[in-house]
Design a protein around this motif. Structure first.
Motif, PDB file in Angstrom:
ATOM      1  N   HIS A   1     -12.188 -45.447 -24.111  1.00  0.00           N
ATOM      2  CA  HIS A   1     -12.229 -44.038 -24.548  1.00  0.00           C
ATOM      3  C   HIS A   1     -10.871 -43.390 -24.302  1.00  0.00           C
ATOM      4  CE1 HIS A   1     -14.815 -40.120 -24.739  1.00  0.00           C
ATOM      5  NE2 HIS A   1     -13.541 -39.787 -24.852  1.00  0.00           N
TER       6      HIS A   1
ATOM      7  N   HIS B   1      -7.757 -40.646 -26.333  1.00  0.00           N
ATOM      8  CA  HIS B   1      -7.314 -39.814 -27.466  1.00  0.00           C
ATOM      9  C   HIS B   1      -5.783 -39.816 -27.413  1.00  0.00           C
ATOM     10  CE1 HIS B   1     -11.323 -37.459 -27.489  1.00  0.00           C
ATOM     11  NE2 HIS B   1     -11.332 -37.984 -26.286  1.00  0.00           N
TER      12      HIS B   1
ATOM     13  N   ARG C   1      -0.225 -30.222 -22.780  1.00  0.00           N
ATOM     14  CA  ARG C   1      -0.910 -28.906 -22.674  1.00  0.00           C
ATOM     15  C   ARG C   1      -1.030 -28.445 -21.215  1.00  0.00           C
ATOM     16  NH1 ARG C   1      -5.569 -30.491 -26.294  1.00  0.00           N
ATOM     17  NH2 ARG C   1      -6.853 -29.428 -24.780  1.00  0.00           N
TER      18      ARG C   1
ATOM     19  N   TYR D   1     -12.711 -24.139 -19.623  1.00  0.00           N
ATOM     20  CA  TYR D   1     -12.285 -25.011 -20.728  1.00  0.00           C
ATOM     21  C   TYR D   1     -12.781 -24.475 -22.071  1.00  0.00           C
ATOM     22  CZ  TYR D   1     -11.912 -29.265 -23.577  1.00  0.00           C
ATOM     23  OH  TYR D   1     -11.620 -30.173 -24.571  1.00  0.00           O
TER      24      TYR D   1
ATOM     25  N   ILE E   1      -8.373 -27.949 -27.920  1.00  0.00           N
ATOM     26  CA  ILE E   1      -8.243 -28.884 -29.043  1.00  0.00           C
ATOM     27  C   ILE E   1      -7.533 -28.204 -30.222  1.00  0.00           C
ATOM     28  CG2 ILE E   1      -9.570 -30.230 -30.726  1.00  0.00           C
ATOM     29  CD1 ILE E   1     -11.689 -30.653 -28.475  1.00  0.00           C
TER      30      ILE E   1
ATOM     31  N   TYR F   1      -7.315 -34.983 -33.680  1.00  0.00           N
ATOM     32  CA  TYR F   1      -6.496 -33.774 -33.586  1.00  0.00           C
ATOM     33  C   TYR F   1      -5.908 -33.418 -34.953  1.00  0.00           C
ATOM     34  CZ  TYR F   1      -6.812 -34.316 -28.508  1.00  0.00           C
ATOM     35  OH  TYR F   1      -7.271 -34.433 -27.219  1.00  0.00           O
TER      36      TYR F   1
ATOM     37  N   PHE G   1     -17.986 -34.776 -31.043  1.00  0.00           N
ATOM     38  CA  PHE G   1     -18.059 -33.988 -29.802  1.00  0.00           C
ATOM     39  C   PHE G   1     -19.301 -33.110 -29.928  1.00  0.00           C
ATOM     40  CE2 PHE G   1     -15.396 -30.886 -26.910  1.00  0.00           C
ATOM     41  CZ  PHE G   1     -16.298 -31.087 -25.879  1.00  0.00           C
TER      42      PHE G   1
ATOM     43  N   HIS H   1     -19.506 -37.957 -27.812  1.00  0.00           N
ATOM     44  CA  HIS H   1     -19.170 -37.175 -26.627  1.00  0.00           C
ATOM     45  C   HIS H   1     -20.445 -36.383 -26.343  1.00  0.00           C
ATOM     46  CE1 HIS H   1     -15.015 -38.145 -27.578  1.00  0.00           C
ATOM     47  NE2 HIS H   1     -14.591 -37.489 -26.503  1.00  0.00           N
TER      48      HIS H   1
ATOM     49  N   GLU I   1     -21.415 -33.369 -21.935  1.00  0.00           N
ATOM     50  CA  GLU I   1     -20.237 -33.336 -21.044  1.00  0.00           C
ATOM     51  C   GLU I   1     -20.321 -32.156 -20.075  1.00  0.00           C
ATOM     52  OE1 GLU I   1     -16.413 -33.349 -22.998  1.00  0.00           O
ATOM     53  OE2 GLU I   1     -15.351 -32.822 -21.154  1.00  0.00           O
TER      54      GLU I   1
ATOM     55  N   THR J   1     -11.832 -36.908 -16.008  1.00  0.00           N
ATOM     56  CA  THR J   1     -11.935 -35.659 -16.757  1.00  0.00           C
ATOM     57  C   THR J   1     -12.523 -34.550 -15.881  1.00  0.00           C
ATOM     58  OG1 THR J   1     -12.221 -36.954 -18.740  1.00  0.00           O
ATOM     59  CG2 THR J   1     -12.938 -34.656 -18.848  1.00  0.00           C
TER      60      THR J   1
ATOM     61  N   ASP K   1     -10.364 -41.705 -20.703  1.00  0.00           N
ATOM     62  CA  ASP K   1     -10.412 -40.487 -21.532  1.00  0.00           C
ATOM     63  C   ASP K   1      -9.006 -39.919 -21.712  1.00  0.00           C
ATOM     64  OD1 ASP K   1     -11.489 -38.480 -23.124  1.00  0.00           O
ATOM     65  OD2 ASP K   1     -12.113 -37.212 -21.452  1.00  0.00           O
TER      66      ASP K   1
ATOM     67  N   ASN L   1      -6.110 -38.064 -22.685  1.00  0.00           N
ATOM     68  CA  ASN L   1      -5.929 -37.043 -23.730  1.00  0.00           C
ATOM     69  C   ASN L   1      -5.116 -35.894 -23.142  1.00  0.00           C
ATOM     70  OD1 ASN L   1      -7.611 -34.430 -23.225  1.00  0.00           O
ATOM     71  ND2 ASN L   1      -9.042 -36.047 -22.645  1.00  0.00           N
TER      72      ASN L   1
ATOM     73  N   GLY M   1      -5.642 -32.686 -23.030  1.00  0.00           N
ATOM     74  CA  GLY M   1      -6.314 -31.492 -22.534  1.00  0.00           C
ATOM     75  C   GLY M   1      -7.037 -31.694 -21.218  1.00  0.00           C
ATOM     76  N   THR M   2      -7.810 -32.774 -21.134  1.00  0.00           N
ATOM     77  CA  THR M   2      -8.706 -32.895 -19.980  1.00  0.00           C
ATOM     78  C   THR M   2      -8.468 -34.123 -19.113  1.00  0.00           C
ATOM     79  OG1 THR M   2     -10.387 -34.162 -21.174  1.00  0.00           O
ATOM     80  CG2 THR M   2     -10.547 -31.763 -21.316  1.00  0.00           C
TER      81      THR M   2
HETATM   82  O1  NIG Z   1     -12.950 -36.223 -24.097  1.00  0.00           O
HETATM   83  N1  NIG Z   1     -14.431 -33.466 -24.830  1.00  0.00           N
HETATM   84  C1  NIG Z   1     -13.772 -33.516 -25.882  1.00  0.00           C
HETATM   85  N2  NIG Z   1     -12.636 -34.183 -26.087  1.00  0.00           N
HETATM   86  C2  NIG Z   1     -11.712 -34.545 -25.081  1.00  0.00           C
HETATM   87  C3  NIG Z   1     -10.834 -33.422 -24.704  1.00  0.00           C
HETATM   88  C4  NIG Z   1     -10.027 -33.007 -25.830  1.00  0.00           C
HETATM   89  C5  NIG Z   1      -9.001 -31.965 -25.502  1.00  0.00           C
HETATM   90  O2  NIG Z   1      -9.221 -31.048 -24.690  1.00  0.00           O
HETATM   91  O3  NIG Z   1      -7.942 -32.092 -26.141  1.00  0.00           O
HETATM   92  C6  NIG Z   1     -12.429 -35.150 -23.888  1.00  0.00           C
HETATM   93  O4  NIG Z   1     -12.443 -34.594 -22.799  1.00  0.00           O
END
Ligand code: NIG
Ligand code: FE
Length: 440
Positions: A79, A81, A88, A101, A111, A151, A224, A252, A255, A300, A327, A329, A331-332
């Motif tokens: 997993h 991204h 960020r 978030y 996102i 994205y 998601f 997803h 969460e 995350t 995970d 990515n 953002g998280t």
């Molecule tokens: O797996 N939860 C959704 N997608 C990503 C986070 C994506 C982001 O914040 O850019 C995740 O945590």
């Protein structure tokens, strides 16, 4: 025949067993063996056994001296991204100051800000950004990495992202598994009304999915599914269409809030349901009764500053197959460090070191539908392995934050190495005396 022997190991963790995910109590046995060597023949594992026997049997083999280190299957990061533009870090501070978030997403950050950024970048630019990220993920021990789009959120930008993944797969010796995540968010231009939202779901199903399939650009579709993002009903529509088009399914799910995502994953026969930090008891029971792998992403929750984690012990005790992944990515979970996720698997999810390693190898492979191919050191499997600076495999989660991986091989070819170059290109004329000098 080109056989290579990996000798002078301290431990070999095989994760051997059936070509499917390990469920419940099965996860406790990672198959730890001492004083064994591994023979690989071309792309495949040929044998795991007594070193002297293998040296006799494969007298002409090239030798890789593992220097009394631990060998495991190459890790399977199921997993990530990894296709995005800029970092960020501002959001990290915002969350620290108390902005959640989902609130950041409502304000157009999260996102959405990665989407606005990615849309301005060319395919070549995205490739140049993603390549070093993938190599860095691999440097921590992964030989298989799932990579999602998500994205872009327009047909052109999603296809652009998926083409980058295809190019990365061609240009590296890392097994990359592409996932189409066109349903990562409802893009800003479709958020004005319910009608508008429905138009985006239609675009996903009627235009984007056929284009992705036409280009054979993805193996999985992912959504998601979360209050504020895609509803359960929208998720069902998108994933049913994806399944009919021949894609494997991922979600997803559950969460941040429980909304039946895990149950839907089981109902649809998804290959995995991911995150699950807010899964309900019914969700746990549904996954335990289905082949769907529960993929947990403890990094995350840590990075978001949450005090909760997915109920890993309940899932395992109920008999589910649990995987863990980074995970990775912007953002998280901006970490490249899969072993750090193993640390969290032990200290936060309360897995044993064996369970954590199984979750990161054979069960990661099961979460990608390739448990018959990689994730274990078993004759006939792909020669995907990782060598670790450790006497005991439990040091992998123990030395937290460290990079202990000294080298990986994928399909029998070097994938990443910190080891001396003579180990990377093994000599045709093995010198057993030299190999054995490390015992001293
Ligand atoms: O797996 N939860 C959704 N997608 C990503 C986070 C994506 C982001 O914040 O850019 C995740 O945590
Ligand atoms: Fe994710």
């Amino acid at each position: 025949m080109s056989v290579t022997l990996f000798v002078n190991t301290s431990q070999v963790v095989t994760c051997s067993g059936p070509g499917r995910g390990r469920r419940g109590r099965e996860m406790a046995d990672a198959g730890v063996r001492s004083d064994v060597a591994i023979a690989i023949d071309g792309e495949l594992i040929a044998a795991v056994g007594d070193e002297d026997d293998l040296r006799r049997h494969y007298a002409d083999a090239a030798i890789v001296d593992c220097g009394k280190r631990v060998v495991t299957p190459g890790l399977v990061d199921s997993h990530t991204h990894a296709i995005f533009g800029r970092a960020r870090y501002r959001e990290q501070e915002l969350r620290a100051s108390g902005v959640g978030y989902m609130e950041i997403a409502r304000q157009g950050g999260g996102i959405h800000s990665s989407v606005a950024d990615l849309r301005t970048r060319s395919e070549n630019e995205l490739y140049d950004l993603a390549l070093p990220r993938i190599l860095r993920l691999a440097s921590y021990g992964s030989t298989t990495i799932e990579v999602k789009s998500g994205y872009g959120l327009s047909t052109d930008d999603e296809l652009k992202s998926l083409r980058v993944i295809a190019r990365l797969a061609r240009d590296t010796n890392i097994r990359l598994v592409p996932t189409w995540l066109g349903a990562h968010e409802i893009p800003q231009e479709y958020r004005s009304s319910d009608r508008n939202r429905a138009d985006y779901v239609r675009l996903l199903v009627d235009e984007m999915l056929p284009a992705v399939q036409n280009g054979k650009l993805a193996r999985f579709a992912d959504v998601f599914c979360e209050p504020g993002v895609f509803t359960l009903e929208e998720t069902r529509i998108i994933l049913r269409a994806s399944k009919a088009a021949g894609l494997g399914l991922k979600l997803h799910a559950d969460e941040l809030e429980p909304n039946g995502g895990a149950e839907l994953a089981a109902e649809l026969g998804a290959t995995s349901a991911d995150h699950l930090a807010a899964i309900s008891d019914r969700g746990v029971a549904a996954l335990a009764a289905s082949p769907t792998v529960a993929t947990l992403l403890p990094g995350t929750m840590l990075f978001l500053g949450k005090q909760t984690q997915a109920p890993a012990r309940s899932l395992i005790e109920a008999g589910a197959a649990v995987a863990v992944a980074t995970d990775f990515n912007p953002g998280t979970s901006p970490t490249f460090n899969f072993p750090l996720i193993l640390t969290l698997a032990v200290s936060q999810l309360r897995l044993s070191a064996s369970e954590a390693l199984v979750a990161a190898t054979v069960n990661g492979a099961a979460a990608l539908g390739i448990a018959g191919q990689t994730g274990q050191l078993t004759p006939g499997y792909s020669a995907d392995l990782a060598i670790w600076e450790a006497d005991d495999f439990r040091e992998i989660p123990y030395w937290y934050g460290d990079r202990r991986c000294s080298g990986t091989w994928m399909q029998g070819k070097p994938c990443y190495s910190q080891m001396p170059s003579d180990n990377l290109s093994p000599s045709r004329e093995p010198d057993p005396a030299r190999a054995r000098s490390h015992h001293a």
